[in-house]
Design a protein around this motif. Sequence first.
Motif, PDB file in Angstrom:
ATOM      1  N   GLN A  58      -0.814   1.760  -3.772  1.00 47.87           N
ATOM      2  CA  GLN A  58      -1.358   0.398  -3.862  1.00 47.87           C
ATOM      3  C   GLN A  58      -0.780  -0.311  -5.102  1.00 47.87           C
ATOM      4  O   GLN A  58      -0.957   0.158  -6.230  1.00 47.87           O
ATOM      5  CB  GLN A  58      -2.872   0.514  -3.985  1.00 47.87           C
ATOM      6  CG  GLN A  58      -3.546  -0.776  -4.355  1.00 47.87           C
ATOM      7  CD  GLN A  58      -4.293  -1.357  -3.179  1.00 47.87           C
ATOM      8  OE1 GLN A  58      -4.923  -0.636  -2.441  1.00 47.87           O
ATOM      9  NE2 GLN A  58      -4.206  -2.660  -3.020  1.00 47.87           N
ATOM     10  N   ASP A  99       0.845  -1.193   0.000  1.00 46.73           N
ATOM     11  CA  ASP A  99       0.000   0.000   0.000  1.00 46.73           C
ATOM     12  C   ASP A  99       0.884   1.249   0.000  1.00 46.73           C
ATOM     13  O   ASP A  99       2.054   1.174   0.331  1.00 46.73           O
ATOM     14  CB  ASP A  99      -0.975   0.069   1.198  1.00 46.73           C
ATOM     15  CG  ASP A  99      -0.765  -1.035   2.179  1.00 46.73           C
ATOM     16  OD1 ASP A  99      -1.504  -2.008   2.085  1.00 46.73           O
ATOM     17  OD2 ASP A  99       0.157  -0.937   3.011  1.00 46.73           O
ATOM     18  N   GLU A 100       0.243   2.322  -0.369  1.00 43.57           N
ATOM     19  CA  GLU A 100       0.921   3.626  -0.487  1.00 43.57           C
ATOM     20  C   GLU A 100       2.167   3.594  -1.338  1.00 43.57           C
ATOM     21  O   GLU A 100       3.262   3.597  -0.788  1.00 43.57           O
ATOM     22  CB  GLU A 100       1.238   4.187   0.906  1.00 43.57           C
ATOM     23  CG  GLU A 100      -0.011   4.519   1.677  1.00 43.57           C
ATOM     24  CD  GLU A 100       0.315   4.773   3.139  1.00 43.57           C
ATOM     25  OE1 GLU A 100       1.369   5.346   3.413  1.00 43.57           O
ATOM     26  OE2 GLU A 100      -0.484   4.387   3.963  1.00 43.57           O
TER      27      GLU A 100
END
Length: 444
Positions: free
Chosen positions: A167, A164-165
């Motif tokens: 995704q 994630d970050e």
Amino acid sequence: MKNLNQKFLLRARLPEMRLFWFSLLFLIILLIINIFYLPNFLPIAVLPIFLLLGIIIFINNFRLARLNSEIKIERNELKSIILNFYDGVIAYDSDFKILIFNQAAEKIFNLKAREIIGQNISPEKAREPDLRLLSQVIFSSLAPLVIRRSEPGAYPQIADLSFDEPQIELRVSTNKIIDPKGQLLGFVKLVRDRTREIELLRSKTEFITVASHQLRTPLTGVNWALESLSKQSLSEEQKELVNISLSTVANLSKIVNDLLDVSKIEEGRFGYKFEDIDIIDFIEKIISDIQNSTKQLNNIKIYFQKPEEERQIIISIDTQKLEMALFNLFDNAIRYNVANGQVIVKIEKIKNKPYVQISVKDTGIGIPANQINKIFTKFFRAENAMQFISEGSGLGLYIVKNIIKRHGGEIWVESEIDRGSTFYFTLPTSSKLRQTKEITYDEE
Ligand code: ADP
């Protein structure tokens, strides 16, 4: 002919031909020395030897040049295939020094091949923002979420990695690079970027979830209205009509509920609650519920074969989900059975393994051999089943497989057309063998 000449000239200029040209020069000089400084008969005797030597060197070098140019062509072709491959390709040696990094890999990892090739990647590099993703893929245990899709230790190893970050969803397949003597030279990884694919799947699943939720409310209303109507004084004809409508609504509700369950499974939020229970007693209760139900059993007898040695087998399960799975298997064994048929349910401990095996055997229509491998896939219904019973969503076994897999078990089927089918599944007796997360098992 012109083409042949061109080819010859091209090869004659290759470095492999250098030895020939030097030896030719050397032989000519030797010959001149022979002619001018040695007695007359010697050149005549030596000439054929020089000629033979020249021919041997020429043939050898020419063959070498041809072979090498073929190898170069092959290598360049392979290089261009790897470079332009749709998936990311990364190869590294046993010291984790990057050897190959193609264009697709450049895009996925946002790195340039010329910067990364030759660098040694270590787990510490995960701290560097630029190299974080690459080191988490090379040392996959560092990735935030890893779902293994292959047996541990078996090659190629396949795993789905989620980050994630931002995704990012990757499917990584890792294989060993081994020399002909079996020595490990390094590893090659094929990296497929599935971010968009997963996003699309999520929005599709979301759509199905919303649609089935919306459908459930009016269906409950129609069902309620029909039930109230059936309690009124009706003529025989009207009663039959209401009963047909009630069973159609029940079928429709089942399909809608199955769809909702499938979308929850695919979103990874089917929600499991595990508790310790006696599995023998648990199955016995489900069987007696079916036997006591008002549903038409078509005179089919259900037998339960319990283990001889054990009175109780305590295992950890989600009772609601496993009941759903067992009910589905029993329901199929009854529905796809012949009149006056049998269903035999058996439970036994697997010898020397921490698992119990449960089987559901019927005397029904069976599954065609050429369709048996599709039986656990979504919406699949075998041809003979569709002719036998027109209603069915083909979602039941897909849900069953996902429930069993989440419990850490396996499911499979053996069947003979017109003789019957046996569905087998296993469940671990130790909760350590259970999956730790919800994973969707689709077309595998
Ligand atoms: P449905 O029963 O609603 O069609 P399922 O997912 O439960 O959906 O089953 C999928 C298909 O597998 C069925 O349509 C049928 O072709 C086959 N099948 C399942 N159980 C049996 C059985 N006991 N005997 C024969 N065929 C079966």
